[in-house]
Design an enzyme around this catalytic site. Structure first.
Site, PDB file in Angstrom:
ATOM      1  N   ASP A  98      52.287 -23.130  17.132  1.00 29.38           N
ATOM      2  CA  ASP A  98      53.377 -22.737  16.245  1.00 29.38           C
ATOM      3  C   ASP A  98      54.637 -23.488  16.681  1.00 29.38           C
ATOM      4  OD1 ASP A  98      53.363 -19.569  14.672  1.00 29.38           O
ATOM      5  OD2 ASP A  98      54.853 -21.145  14.366  1.00 29.38           O
ATOM      6  N   ASP A 199      57.275 -23.291  11.594  1.00 26.83           N
ATOM      7  CA  ASP A 199      57.877 -22.001  11.296  1.00 26.83           C
ATOM      8  C   ASP A 199      59.183 -22.126  10.514  1.00 26.83           C
ATOM      9  OD1 ASP A 199      58.031 -19.032  12.114  1.00 26.83           O
ATOM     10  OD2 ASP A 199      59.975 -19.795  12.725  1.00 26.83           O
ATOM     11  N   GLU A 256      55.341 -23.528   6.958  1.00 26.67           N
ATOM     12  CA  GLU A 256      55.604 -22.192   6.418  1.00 26.67           C
ATOM     13  C   GLU A 256      56.846 -22.348   5.548  1.00 26.67           C
ATOM     14  OE1 GLU A 256      57.873 -19.352   8.386  1.00 26.67           O
ATOM     15  OE2 GLU A 256      56.730 -17.659   7.676  1.00 26.67           O
ATOM     16  N   HIS A 328      50.337 -12.946  10.271  1.00 28.43           N
ATOM     17  CA  HIS A 328      50.982 -11.991  11.197  1.00 28.43           C
ATOM     18  C   HIS A 328      52.266 -11.394  10.639  1.00 28.43           C
ATOM     19  CE1 HIS A 328      53.209 -15.651  11.557  1.00 28.43           C
ATOM     20  NE2 HIS A 328      54.150 -14.992  12.195  1.00 28.43           N
ATOM     21  N   ASP A 329      52.701 -11.907   9.456  1.00 28.97           N
ATOM     22  CA  ASP A 329      53.937 -11.396   8.835  1.00 28.97           C
ATOM     23  C   ASP A 329      53.655 -10.468   7.667  1.00 28.97           C
ATOM     24  OD1 ASP A 329      55.785 -14.519   9.059  1.00 28.97           O
ATOM     25  OD2 ASP A 329      55.728 -12.782  10.407  1.00 28.97           O
TER      26      ASP A 329
HETATM   27  O1  TEU Z   1      58.739 -16.167   9.225  1.00 28.13           O
HETATM   28  C1  TEU Z   1      59.721 -16.719   8.352  1.00 28.13           C
HETATM   29  C2  TEU Z   1      60.014 -15.780   7.255  1.00 28.13           C
HETATM   30  O2  TEU Z   1      60.261 -16.121   6.141  1.00 28.13           O
HETATM   31  C3  TEU Z   1      60.024 -14.366   7.674  1.00 28.13           C
HETATM   32  O3  TEU Z   1      61.405 -14.088   7.950  1.00 28.13           O
HETATM   33  C4  TEU Z   1      59.545 -13.418   6.634  1.00 28.13           C
HETATM   34  O4  TEU Z   1      60.385 -13.475   5.516  1.00 28.13           O
HETATM   35  C5  TEU Z   1      59.580 -12.075   7.344  1.00 28.13           C
HETATM   36  O5  TEU Z   1      58.568 -12.169   8.321  1.00 28.13           O
HETATM   37  C6  TEU Z   1      59.298 -10.920   6.400  1.00 28.13           C
HETATM   38  O6  TEU Z   1      59.338  -9.727   7.164  1.00 28.13           O
HETATM   39  C7  TEU Z   1      58.607 -16.900  10.438  1.00 28.13           C
HETATM   40  C8  TEU Z   1      57.557 -16.219  11.305  1.00 28.13           C
HETATM   41  O7  TEU Z   1      56.301 -16.268  10.635  1.00 28.13           O
HETATM   42  C9  TEU Z   1      57.995 -14.811  11.562  1.00 28.13           C
HETATM   43  O8  TEU Z   1      57.000 -14.099  12.323  1.00 28.13           O
HETATM   44  C10 TEU Z   1      59.296 -14.852  12.346  1.00 28.13           C
HETATM   45  O9  TEU Z   1      59.798 -13.531  12.465  1.00 28.13           O
HETATM   46  C11 TEU Z   1      60.360 -15.712  11.623  1.00 28.13           C
HETATM   47  O10 TEU Z   1      59.857 -16.936  11.110  1.00 28.13           O
HETATM   48  C12 TEU Z   1      61.432 -16.131  12.622  1.00 28.13           C
HETATM   49  O11 TEU Z   1      60.877 -17.108  13.484  1.00 28.13           O
END
Ligand code: TEU
Ligand code: CA
Length: 558
Positions: A98, A199, A256, A328-329
């Site tokens: 990542d 990311d 992403e 994971h999000d």
């Molecule tokens: O996620 C980017 C993102 O768009 C997130 O803010 C998403 O909108 C959020 O997870 C919704 O709850 C990336 C990573 O995948 C995420 O795990 C991190 O929290 C974020 O960036 C900051 O690095």
């Protein structure tokens, strides 16, 4: 189209903190991942994406990096990482990491040096700005709530953070900062990484005037992504990044990317695009609330189907997207995209078949292959996620009760995907002999790898067949490069499409409806390649194919 080594691969995302703990501290580790490489090989995985394992204070579960060159001791050592890389290579598997370069941790030495000298060179690695009439420089709300601006102690300045205040944004306008990042990226690629998942990368381009936007919430602030959507020029930075790093190693990169300008898709994923691919989040954004999770619209099947079809037709003009049902999000895909009557092994196999046989690079998220669903959450204290806690407060501020806000978080929380991987029906699902850092999903008694290994009709053994079919000698060409053509869009509950090339015509047909459905085949069935019926048959009289509720079939047609 120029063929690339990653086009016909199947990827798997590991969330290391929740994958397997081997030293009893309740936190997953690299030794755990190494011990499961054969399990992943048997699933047919080619590419493994590791969520961040760098040194971090874990304010945002490692997406706040304090040292890009060090492995977090919670996960193990650099020697163990090198061992993981070597063991993966022995199995002809690729590791991608990542890459979190929109921001770093406030504990990173660059930021510490910037705080120590707010007018010095390191301050320009970040966005330090004077306030306006005693207020922050602009009215942006961060992705995690609250202002995007935090006071720089002892000064009249603020620093910019689109995520948590412990995640200061890096200033990509600064060529020195960019060179530092490129050096780090190439260091990892020299070690033998096959690429990266990148990311939140669309956020690296800011409007340096930081203009205010119309407030869009009770807090009087405006969503920070309004600035992202309004500013041009991210492509220039992404090209600089690619040419200085990835391109030199033929690295696989998956961006992403949220909030991309639609007409920029070819620049992102085309033959000479910024990335090899980007995730298709089109289905996920269907349940984006206007103000937060509390006003997230319920998913409707017909809209979900149309969205997937539209994304497929648009994408195949230029390149590939990476297809997921979860990460994971996000909450678990089986809970989000299947109606309650379909949250069964049949329904879960059906959803997985659609996702893996679409055109594009399939990503499986840890636990998806055994049919993990959302957990049952009893109180906000059980959650660990910074975003979930923010969403709870947002819901409460607009008047939802504690119970209602808890229900919203239970349905939407990222922690649904972060509960420990379920290996056995034993203590803590076999994840740890210690106390797990996040609770184990109570469903683990029935949903676990050990139980499913023994059951030839389990979700796990179905996924193994599904991945093997996608990669089979007979069909990998048509599943990789074959055209996507939708079919039966007017049949309620049915999601169906062809994957077609000059030698094969494959029909993937699924019935997400509660009732049986019949479709008229356009030509004879030459072969039934896969079905989620236990006996593997299909119910077809002449050209009428009858699909039970939650039945999916993969047919070769003449
Ligand atoms: O996620 C980017 C993102 O768009 C997130 O803010 C998403 O909108 C959020 O997870 C919704 O709850 C990336 C990573 O995948 C995420 O795990 C991190 O929290 C974020 O960036 C900051 O690095
Ligand atoms: Ca551990």
């Amino acid at each position: 189209m120029e063929k690339k080594w990653w086009h016909d691969k199947v990827a798997y995302q590991i969330y290391p903190k929740s994958f397997l703990d081997t030293n009893g501290d309740g936190i997953g580790d690299l030794r755990g991942i190494i011990s499961k490489l054969d399990y992943l090989k048997k699933l047919g995985i080619d590419i493994i994406w590791l969520s961040p394992i760098y040194k971090s204070p874990f304010v945002d579960q490692g997406y706040d990096i304090a040292d890009y060159y060090a492995i977090a001791e919670e996960f193990g050592t650099m020697e163990e990482f090198d061992e993981l890389l070597a063991e993966a290579k022995k199995r002809d598997m690729h590791i991608i990491m990542d890459l979190v370069i929109n921001h770093c941790s406030d504990k990173h030495e660059w930021f510490q040096k910037a705080l120590a000298d707010p007018d010095g060179a390191f301050a320009d690695y970040f966005y330090f700005r004077k306030g306006k009439n005693g207020n922050p420089p602009s009215n942006y709300r961060s992705y995690f709530g609250g202002s995007c601006w935090e006071k720089v102690p002892g000064t009249d300045k603020y620093y910019f953070h689109m995520f948590a205040k412990e995640q200061p944004d890096l200033n990509w306008e600064n060529p020195k900062l960019r060179q530092e990042l490129y050096k780090m990226i190439n260091w990892w690629l020299e070690k033998g990484l096959s690429g990266f998942r990148i990311d939140a990368i669309i956020n690296i381009k800011k409007d340096l005037n930081f203009p205010d936007f119309a407030p869009d919430g009770k807090d009087g602030l405006a969503s920070c992504w309004k600035m992202v959507e309004s500013v041009d020029g991210v492509g220039k930075l992404l090209e600089d990044l690619k040419k200085s790093t990835f391109e030199k190693y033929d690295a696989f990169t998956v961006g992403e990317v949220f909030n991309m300008k639609p007409d920029e898709l070819p620049e992102f994923i085309g033959e000479t695009g910024h990335f090899s691919t980007i995730f298709d989040f089109s289905a996920h954004t269907l349940t984006d609330g206007e103000h937060g999770w509390y006003d997230a619209p319920k998913l409707e099947f017909a809209k979900w189907r149309a969205t997937i079809i539209q994304a497929q037709l648009e994408t195949q003009k230029y390149g590939f997207k990476a297809n997921i049902i979860e990460n994971h999000d996000e909450p678990r895909g089986a809970s989000r995209f299947l109606p309650s009557y379909a949250q069964t092994p049949d329904g879960i196999k059906m959803l997985g078949t659609i996702s893996l046989l679409l055109r594009g690079i399939p990503f499986i998220y840890q636990g998806q292959e055994i049919g993990m669903r959302n957990a049952k959450w009893n109180s906000m204290e059980e959650f660990d996620d910074i975003s979930t806690k923010d969403q709870y407060h947002t819901a409460r501020e607009v008047g939802l009760s504690d119970q209602e806000a808890l229900e919203v978080c239970s349905r939407m929380s990222r922690d649904n995907a972060r509960t420990p991987m379920q290996w056995t029906s034993g203590e803590n699902g076999g994840f740890t002999k210690g106390t797990p850092w996040l609770k184990v999903n109570p469903l683990f008694k029935d949903v676990n790898v050990e139980a499913q290994e023994q059951d030839p009709d389990s979700v796990l053994n179905y996924y193994r067949k599904l991945v093997a079919l996608r990669k089979s000698d007979e069909l990998k060409e048509v599943f990789t490069y074959g055209e996507f053509l939708p079919e039966y869009e007017n049949v309620d509950g049915v999601m169906a499409f062809y994957r077609k090339d000059e030698s094969k015509c494959i029909l993937v047909a699924a019935n997400f409806g509660k009732d049986a459905a019949t479709i008229k085949l356009k030509s004879e069935i030459e072969k039934v390649w896969l079905s989620n019926r236990i006996d593997g048959t299909v119910d077809c009289e002449k050209d009428s194919l009858n699909l039970r509720s939650c039945e999916v079939v993969v047919l070769e047609l003449e």
